[in-house]
Design a protein around this motif. Sequence first.
Motif, PDB file in Angstrom:
ATOM      1  N   UNK A 276       0.793  -1.074   0.077  1.00 40.10           N
ATOM      2  CA  UNK A 276      -0.177  -0.158   0.113  1.00 40.10           C
ATOM      3  C   UNK A 276       0.831   1.259   0.050  1.00 40.10           C
ATOM      4  N   UNK A 277       1.840   1.365   0.815  1.00 40.78           N
ATOM      5  CA  UNK A 277       2.800   2.453   0.889  1.00 40.78           C
ATOM      6  C   UNK A 277       3.399   2.935  -0.567  1.00 40.78           C
ATOM      7  N   UNK A 278       3.973   1.708  -1.235  1.00 41.72           N
ATOM      8  CA  UNK A 278       4.497   1.991  -2.558  1.00 41.72           C
ATOM      9  C   UNK A 278       3.429   2.515  -3.443  1.00 41.72           C
ATOM     10  N   UNK A 279       2.187   1.680  -3.770  1.00 41.42           N
ATOM     11  CA  UNK A 279       1.381   2.194  -4.706  1.00 41.42           C
ATOM     12  C   UNK A 279       0.852   3.692  -4.297  1.00 41.42           C
ATOM     13  N   UNK A 280       0.403   4.040  -3.070  1.00 43.32           N
ATOM     14  CA  UNK A 280      -0.091   5.342  -2.695  1.00 43.32           C
ATOM     15  C   UNK A 280       1.172   6.348  -2.973  1.00 43.32           C
TER      16      UNK A 280
END
Length: 383
Positions: free
Chosen positions: A141-145
């Motif tokens: 989630x952190x990467x995609x956000x």
Amino acid sequence: MRAIVYAIIFFSFFDLFTQLPIITPLAGSVGATPFLTGLAVGMYSLSNMIGNVASGFLTDKKGPFRLLMAGLLLTGGSLLLYHLAANAYILLIVRFIHGCTAGLIMPAAFTFIANTSENNKKGKHAAISGAFIGVAAITGPAFSGILASRTSEVTVFTVTAACMFLLGALAFIFLRTAHLSPKSSVRQTERPVRELFKTPSVVKAFSGAFFLMFSQGVLAYMLPLKVAELGSDTKTSGMLLSTFGIIAVLIFILPTNRLFDRIKPIRLLVFGMSLMGVSLLLISMGGSLSILYLFMALYGTGFAFLFPSINTLLIESTTDQNRGKAYGYFYAFFSIGVVAGSSITGMLQLTANGGFVFTGCLLLIIAILLLIVKGSIELRKNA
């Protein structure tokens, strides 16, 4: 060789977790109504179940290597289809295809790990697999956000597609020598699928998978509401979810993973599910953010004991001839659990605290029932 399969497991779940922050804004950007947006979110889980079950049958017929190759290449291609999603209806079609193709990977990957693991280390290997899933849950989630905020949601899918194609190439180079195809005798010893559902240990593994992800669905739905009640924002919700993931990963990779081969999996299942149930009840009573971190760490501990135990139960209760089917249904129950957790608590119109109390009590009841069934089976054996 096994490292490649662990990498496949990581990126399969990375693909799943990268979707969480970006599907809703992507649907909005192509003009989806709130109803179609919700449908786009759920469509992946629906079609993923179809892919899981199909993969299980095909893995037993063709061997895990072929299904891994097909899953990786088809998933990579389906991720590129997001470039064509010009409106909500095309997006729904792409989501359906993506879920189906991605569903081919996990049953084959876990069957490959199970069939190449030493008998006295199956629990440890299941724990290591869980660690890769935990890391994917933390980083995805952190990467995609971050990437979507700097570029676009479609770019995230393109990067993941490149990873899938690269893994496909590596799998072809390094795994084809361990081409685990079924022997000719397999077809003579095939048993009906209903036999799986008549095996108590397999049913317990399926139940554990369902209720594990049921609680995850409730957590994803209710935790942001709980955090909002305490006056904080979605960033805090993400940090709390990361806390549970970090604790689980530590238990998976530290010497504690030896416990998964020393203690009977049914005992670890009951312990882990009970711990998760208690932690959800405590979260409902939590009156400050600082105490929620402690309760999420407790939840992560329960998760860490539950996940390897249900994998070990499944491995010990199946053979090379039907393990693919078992894992197909196993991950289908994963998908059903996520949808059921959020939708049932939503239909009941429960508050955040009410949702945690309901789910915590449900997990404790299931753990007690599993304990009772275990005791009655042992009594019959001793009689």
